[in-house]
Design a protein around this motif. Structure first.
Motif, PDB file in Angstrom:
ATOM      1  N   SER A 124      58.924  30.639 -57.541  1.00  0.00           N
ATOM      2  CA  SER A 124      60.309  30.183 -57.404  1.00  0.00           C
ATOM      3  C   SER A 124      60.662  29.963 -55.938  1.00  0.00           C
ATOM      4  CB  SER A 124      61.256  31.222 -58.004  1.00  0.00           C
ATOM      5  OG  SER A 124      60.992  31.401 -59.366  1.00  0.00           O
ATOM      6  N   GLY A 125      61.332  28.862 -55.677  1.00  0.00           N
ATOM      7  CA  GLY A 125      61.744  28.536 -54.323  1.00  0.00           C
ATOM      8  C   GLY A 125      60.825  27.552 -53.624  1.00  0.00           C
ATOM      9  N   THR A 126      59.661  27.258 -54.236  1.00  0.00           N
ATOM     10  CA  THR A 126      58.691  26.368 -53.581  1.00  0.00           C
ATOM     11  C   THR A 126      59.216  24.941 -53.486  1.00  0.00           C
ATOM     12  OG1 THR A 126      56.855  27.734 -54.342  1.00  0.00           O
ATOM     13  CG2 THR A 126      56.341  25.488 -53.673  1.00  0.00           C
ATOM     14  N   ALA A 127      59.847  24.449 -54.543  1.00  0.00           N
ATOM     15  CA  ALA A 127      60.336  23.070 -54.520  1.00  0.00           C
ATOM     16  C   ALA A 127      61.369  22.872 -53.420  1.00  0.00           C
ATOM     17  CB  ALA A 127      60.929  22.702 -55.878  1.00  0.00           C
ATOM     18  N   ALA A 128      62.253  23.837 -53.261  1.00  0.00           N
ATOM     19  CA  ALA A 128      63.262  23.738 -52.203  1.00  0.00           C
ATOM     20  C   ALA A 128      62.598  23.739 -50.831  1.00  0.00           C
ATOM     21  CB  ALA A 128      64.246  24.895 -52.315  1.00  0.00           C
ATOM     22  N   ARG A 129      61.573  24.549 -50.698  1.00  0.00           N
ATOM     23  CA  ARG A 129      60.835  24.604 -49.434  1.00  0.00           C
ATOM     24  C   ARG A 129      60.127  23.280 -49.158  1.00  0.00           C
ATOM     25  NH1 ARG A 129      55.552  26.390 -48.890  1.00  0.00           N
ATOM     26  NH2 ARG A 129      54.911  27.196 -46.860  1.00  0.00           N
ATOM     27  N   LEU A 130      59.510  22.690 -50.206  1.00  0.00           N
ATOM     28  CA  LEU A 130      58.837  21.403 -50.033  1.00  0.00           C
ATOM     29  C   LEU A 130      59.841  20.318 -49.669  1.00  0.00           C
ATOM     30  CD1 LEU A 130      56.302  19.617 -50.252  1.00  0.00           C
ATOM     31  CD2 LEU A 130      56.787  19.385 -52.702  1.00  0.00           C
ATOM     32  N   ALA A 131      60.991  20.320 -50.322  1.00  0.00           N
ATOM     33  CA  ALA A 131      62.021  19.320 -50.016  1.00  0.00           C
ATOM     34  C   ALA A 131      62.461  19.414 -48.558  1.00  0.00           C
ATOM     35  CB  ALA A 131      63.216  19.503 -50.947  1.00  0.00           C
ATOM     36  N   GLU A 132      62.601  20.638 -48.074  1.00  0.00           N
ATOM     37  CA  GLU A 132      63.004  20.837 -46.670  1.00  0.00           C
ATOM     38  C   GLU A 132      61.935  20.328 -45.721  1.00  0.00           C
ATOM     39  OE1 GLU A 132      64.345  24.510 -43.710  1.00  0.00           O
ATOM     40  OE2 GLU A 132      64.076  24.861 -45.860  1.00  0.00           O
ATOM     41  N   MET A 133      60.651  20.595 -46.060  1.00  0.00           N
ATOM     42  CA  MET A 133      59.550  20.135 -45.201  1.00  0.00           C
ATOM     43  C   MET A 133      59.492  18.612 -45.171  1.00  0.00           C
ATOM     44  SD  MET A 133      56.562  22.853 -46.257  1.00  0.00           S
ATOM     45  CE  MET A 133      55.364  22.136 -45.124  1.00  0.00           C
ATOM     46  N   LEU A 134      59.640  17.981 -46.344  1.00  0.00           N
ATOM     47  CA  LEU A 134      59.579  16.522 -46.393  1.00  0.00           C
ATOM     48  C   LEU A 134      60.753  15.895 -45.650  1.00  0.00           C
ATOM     49  CD1 LEU A 134      58.440  15.971 -50.101  1.00  0.00           C
ATOM     50  CD2 LEU A 134      57.088  15.553 -48.027  1.00  0.00           C
ATOM     51  N   ALA A 135      61.911  16.506 -45.774  1.00  0.00           N
ATOM     52  CA  ALA A 135      63.081  15.970 -45.059  1.00  0.00           C
ATOM     53  C   ALA A 135      62.866  15.954 -43.557  1.00  0.00           C
ATOM     54  CB  ALA A 135      64.315  16.805 -45.404  1.00  0.00           C
ATOM     55  N   GLY A 136      62.025  16.865 -43.077  1.00  0.00           N
ATOM     56  CA  GLY A 136      61.776  16.942 -41.640  1.00  0.00           C
ATOM     57  C   GLY A 136      60.766  15.938 -41.128  1.00  0.00           C
ATOM     58  N   VAL A 137      59.950  15.371 -42.038  1.00  0.00           N
ATOM     59  CA  VAL A 137      58.881  14.477 -41.568  1.00  0.00           C
ATOM     60  C   VAL A 137      58.936  13.083 -42.181  1.00  0.00           C
ATOM     61  CG1 VAL A 137      57.285  16.361 -41.036  1.00  0.00           C
ATOM     62  CG2 VAL A 137      57.259  15.351 -43.328  1.00  0.00           C
ATOM     63  N   ALA A 138      59.645  12.901 -43.293  1.00  0.00           N
ATOM     64  CA  ALA A 138      59.652  11.608 -43.971  1.00  0.00           C
ATOM     65  C   ALA A 138      60.664  10.663 -43.342  1.00  0.00           C
ATOM     66  CB  ALA A 138      59.976  11.794 -45.458  1.00  0.00           C
ATOM     67  N   PRO A 139      60.244   9.447 -42.975  1.00  0.00           N
ATOM     68  CA  PRO A 139      61.196   8.476 -42.437  1.00  0.00           C
ATOM     69  C   PRO A 139      62.335   8.145 -43.405  1.00  0.00           C
ATOM     70  CG  PRO A 139      58.938   7.797 -41.971  1.00  0.00           C
ATOM     71  CD  PRO A 139      58.853   8.968 -42.897  1.00  0.00           C
ATOM     72  N   ALA A 140      62.072   8.257 -44.704  1.00  0.00           N
ATOM     73  CA  ALA A 140      63.116   7.942 -45.691  1.00  0.00           C
ATOM     74  C   ALA A 140      64.179   9.027 -45.791  1.00  0.00           C
ATOM     75  CB  ALA A 140      62.486   7.714 -47.064  1.00  0.00           C
ATOM     76  N   GLY A 141      63.935  10.180 -45.201  1.00  0.00           N
ATOM     77  CA  GLY A 141      64.941  11.238 -45.146  1.00  0.00           C
ATOM     78  C   GLY A 141      65.411  11.685 -46.518  1.00  0.00           C
ATOM     79  N   ASN A 142      66.732  11.659 -46.713  1.00  0.00           N
ATOM     80  CA  ASN A 142      67.285  12.167 -47.970  1.00  0.00           C
ATOM     81  C   ASN A 142      67.110  11.206 -49.144  1.00  0.00           C
ATOM     82  OD1 ASN A 142      69.168  10.198 -47.453  1.00  0.00           O
ATOM     83  ND2 ASN A 142      70.847  11.604 -46.985  1.00  0.00           N
ATOM     84  N   ARG A 143      66.429  10.095 -48.924  1.00  0.00           N
ATOM     85  CA  ARG A 143      66.087   9.214 -50.054  1.00  0.00           C
ATOM     86  C   ARG A 143      64.810   9.671 -50.756  1.00  0.00           C
ATOM     87  NH1 ARG A 143      65.420   3.472 -48.183  1.00  0.00           N
ATOM     88  NH2 ARG A 143      64.649   4.467 -46.264  1.00  0.00           N
ATOM     89  N   VAL A 144      64.183  10.723 -50.227  1.00  0.00           N
ATOM     90  CA  VAL A 144      63.043  11.365 -50.888  1.00  0.00           C
ATOM     91  C   VAL A 144      63.587  12.518 -51.728  1.00  0.00           C
ATOM     92  CG1 VAL A 144      60.893  12.633 -50.591  1.00  0.00           C
ATOM     93  CG2 VAL A 144      61.462  10.748 -49.029  1.00  0.00           C
ATOM     94  N   THR A 145      63.407  12.439 -53.032  1.00  0.00           N
ATOM     95  CA  THR A 145      63.895  13.457 -53.958  1.00  0.00           C
ATOM     96  C   THR A 145      62.721  14.253 -54.506  1.00  0.00           C
ATOM     97  OG1 THR A 145      65.735  12.037 -54.604  1.00  0.00           O
ATOM     98  CG2 THR A 145      65.196  13.858 -56.089  1.00  0.00           C
ATOM     99  N   VAL A 146      62.871  15.552 -54.585  1.00  0.00           N
ATOM    100  CA  VAL A 146      61.826  16.422 -55.139  1.00  0.00           C
ATOM    101  C   VAL A 146      62.240  16.905 -56.525  1.00  0.00           C
ATOM    102  CG1 VAL A 146      60.611  18.644 -54.876  1.00  0.00           C
ATOM    103  CG2 VAL A 146      60.980  17.155 -52.882  1.00  0.00           C
ATOM    104  N   ALA A 147      61.301  16.839 -57.459  1.00  0.00           N
ATOM    105  CA  ALA A 147      61.490  17.357 -58.810  1.00  0.00           C
ATOM    106  C   ALA A 147      60.272  18.193 -59.174  1.00  0.00           C
ATOM    107  CB  ALA A 147      61.676  16.215 -59.809  1.00  0.00           C
ATOM    108  N   TRP A 148      60.342  18.913 -60.296  1.00  0.00           N
ATOM    109  CA  TRP A 148      59.172  19.707 -60.722  1.00  0.00           C
ATOM    110  C   TRP A 148      58.920  19.483 -62.204  1.00  0.00           C
ATOM    111  CZ3 TRP A 148      57.457  21.103 -56.222  1.00  0.00           C
ATOM    112  CH2 TRP A 148      56.208  21.728 -56.168  1.00  0.00           C
ATOM    113  N   ASN A 149      57.653  19.215 -62.512  1.00  0.00           N
ATOM    114  CA  ASN A 149      57.208  18.859 -63.864  1.00  0.00           C
ATOM    115  C   ASN A 149      55.925  19.645 -64.152  1.00  0.00           C
ATOM    116  OD1 ASN A 149      55.413  15.941 -65.006  1.00  0.00           O
ATOM    117  ND2 ASN A 149      56.555  17.359 -66.295  1.00  0.00           N
ATOM    118  N   PRO A 150      56.054  20.948 -64.471  1.00  0.00           N
ATOM    119  CA  PRO A 150      54.871  21.795 -64.599  1.00  0.00           C
ATOM    120  C   PRO A 150      53.905  21.305 -65.664  1.00  0.00           C
ATOM    121  CG  PRO A 150      56.812  22.890 -65.502  1.00  0.00           C
ATOM    122  CD  PRO A 150      57.301  21.676 -64.784  1.00  0.00           C
ATOM    123  N   GLU A 151      52.623  21.547 -65.410  1.00  0.00           N
ATOM    124  CA  GLU A 151      51.589  21.139 -66.364  1.00  0.00           C
ATOM    125  C   GLU A 151      51.261  22.295 -67.304  1.00  0.00           C
ATOM    126  OE1 GLU A 151      48.408  22.484 -66.402  1.00  0.00           O
ATOM    127  OE2 GLU A 151      48.538  23.734 -64.606  1.00  0.00           O
TER     128      GLU A 151
END
Length: 442
Positions: A124-151
């Motif tokens: 728990s909390g990994t998706a939020a952490r990944l979203a924060e990391m991507l927001a810091g490096v992705a040029p698209a910024g907040n247009r990158v959305t993170v979701a979770w779809n467990p297998e």
């Protein structure tokens, strides 16, 4: 049709990539292992999974599936599925370094609006952490959305589990993410696959809860088997009676050598570790005993073998049938069969191993063990035979034919796979966890 990338080409990633291509989307799968990508691009899956190589080759031919080591090549995708491993750290928690690497490597190429969908099993909390990391490096910024779809796929049935799953879990932050995932999985949803929509923290919990419940059920019946051994009861009959109870059901209610592989054990330990971090470790205290019961299963089978060898393995030949942690795969990670085989070897036993699929992997990890090319070669001259992976080939073996090859007709069925009456009629002594030891009629 969506443009999709799949990051990570292990069991999950390759199967998911081929499955998404089968659903009609264009997929590019990414991994940093050059040898693996070269094999996959040539239509060769570097591990055994029934039906997967055919599926990969079909969609390489249609042009809907490609493999690359270039993260930049995946940049144009609309949806990025993250399928990297989350192995166990020494403290039991999940190692998220591969996930961090995805953020570092993929993030700088995310220049347009897109959806990043985690499929890896994570605390728990990994998706939020990944979203924060991507927001810091992705040029698209907040247009990158993170979701979770467990297998929920299982090795040996991964293709069917992907194309005909028993449910889809969509952990989404907004309606757009839900809509995109529903469109990705439209063929499955139209076929009637149930869809569970949740927030992201709930989706993160679901997979851990599923694996932990399954492990608890398996360990419970193995605890009953221990009790049956002490009382002279037969755990098989107990399991049959329980299976008719609608509150319980018969799946995962077979006692034996216990579970192994690269997922279940690490997941129950990771769940315990995360619970302790959150200050609710007491909630999953039972999982420590689930883990302990599972480890004891291997010792109990080892003792059954030792008894059949007269109390010592020295000078005795033991045929171990099975190396993979389960049938239908060549995966030997945390293999109970190989754990027992190596324990016999270290106790001065002469061990010979045979498995229909996992021999190459077993040789690489356990070079000290001896291996036989066929089932008959493995049992030749054996003082006892142990069925430790429940392959159909072992269930179909003729006890009379094997009996002509062994030195002594002793069988330990570590997977409750065999018909004891057939083996007793052929003059074999027969032992299995949780069952009274059986001797052939005089």
């Amino acid at each position: 049709m969506y443009e999709v990338s799949v990051v990570g080409c292990g069991y999950l990633g390759v199967t998911h990539a081929a499955g998404i291509a089968e659903m009609g989307h264009r997929v590019i799968a990414v991994d940093i292992d050059e040898a693996k990508i070269a094999a996959l691009a040539d239509g060769r899956v570097p591990f055994f999974e029934p039906g997967l190589e055919e599926l990969v080759r079909r969609h390489l031919a249609t042009g809907r599936l490609a493999f690359t080591t270039s993260y930049e090549a995946a940049a144009t995708a609309d949806v990025h599925f993250v399928c990297v491993g989350t192995p166990q750290r020494p403290d039991g928690a999940a190692d998220l370094s591969h996930l961090d690497s995805v953020a570092d490597r993929l993030g700088p190429y995310l220049v347009k609006e897109c959806l990043v969908v985690g499929k890896s099993t994570v605390p728990s909390g990994t998706a939020a952490r990944l979203a924060e990391m991507l927001a810091g490096v992705a040029p698209a910024g907040n247009r990158v959305t993170v979701a979770w779809n467990p297998e929920f796929l299982a090795e040996g049935t991964a293709v069917a589990d992907t194309l005909r799953p028993d449910r889809l879990v969509l952990g989404v932050p907004d309606e757009r993410a839900e809509r995109v995932l529903r469109e990705i999985y439209a063929p499955l949803i139209e076929a009637g696959v149930p869809v569970v929509v949740s927030d992201i923290p709930t989706a993160e919990v679901i997979k851990y809860a599923a694996n932990s419940f399954m492990a608890t059920k398996l360990s419970f019946i193995n605890a009953v088997a221990e009790f049956c051994e002490a009382t002279g009861a037969d755990v098989r009959v107990v399991s049959e009676a329980l299976s008719y109870d609608p509150r319980i059901g018969g799946r995962f209610l077979t006692s034996g050598l216990g579970f192994g592989g690269g997922c279940v054990s690490k997941d129950i330990r990771a769940l315990q570790a995360r619970a302790h971090e959150l200050g609710v470790g007491h909630a999953f205290a039972l999982l420590a005993e689930v883990d302990a019961i599972n480890r004891r299963c291997r010792d109990r089978v080892l003792e059954l073998l030792r008894k059949q060898c007269g109390g010592s393995f020295a000078g005795r030949r033991v045929a171990v049938l099975g190396a993979a942690f389960k049938p239908g795969t060549d995966d030997i990670r945390d293999s109970p069969a190989l754990h027992v085989a190596d324990a016999v070897r270290r106790a001065d036993g002469d061990v010979v191993v045979y498995d229909p699929r996992a021999m190459e992997n077993a040789r690489r990890v356990y070079p000290e063990l001896s291996y036989a090319p066929t089932l008959l070669d493995a049992v030749r001259g054996a003082d006892t035979v142990a069925v430790l992976t429940d392959w159909p080939e072992f269930a179909a073996a003729d006890p009379a034919v094997l009996g002509a090859e062994v030195r002594q007709r002793n069988m330990v069925d570590g997977r409750q796979l065999l018909n004891a009456d057939r083996w007793l009629a052929a003059g074999w002594s027969f032992a299995a966890p949780g069952r009274p030891a059986l001797q052939p009629a005089a």
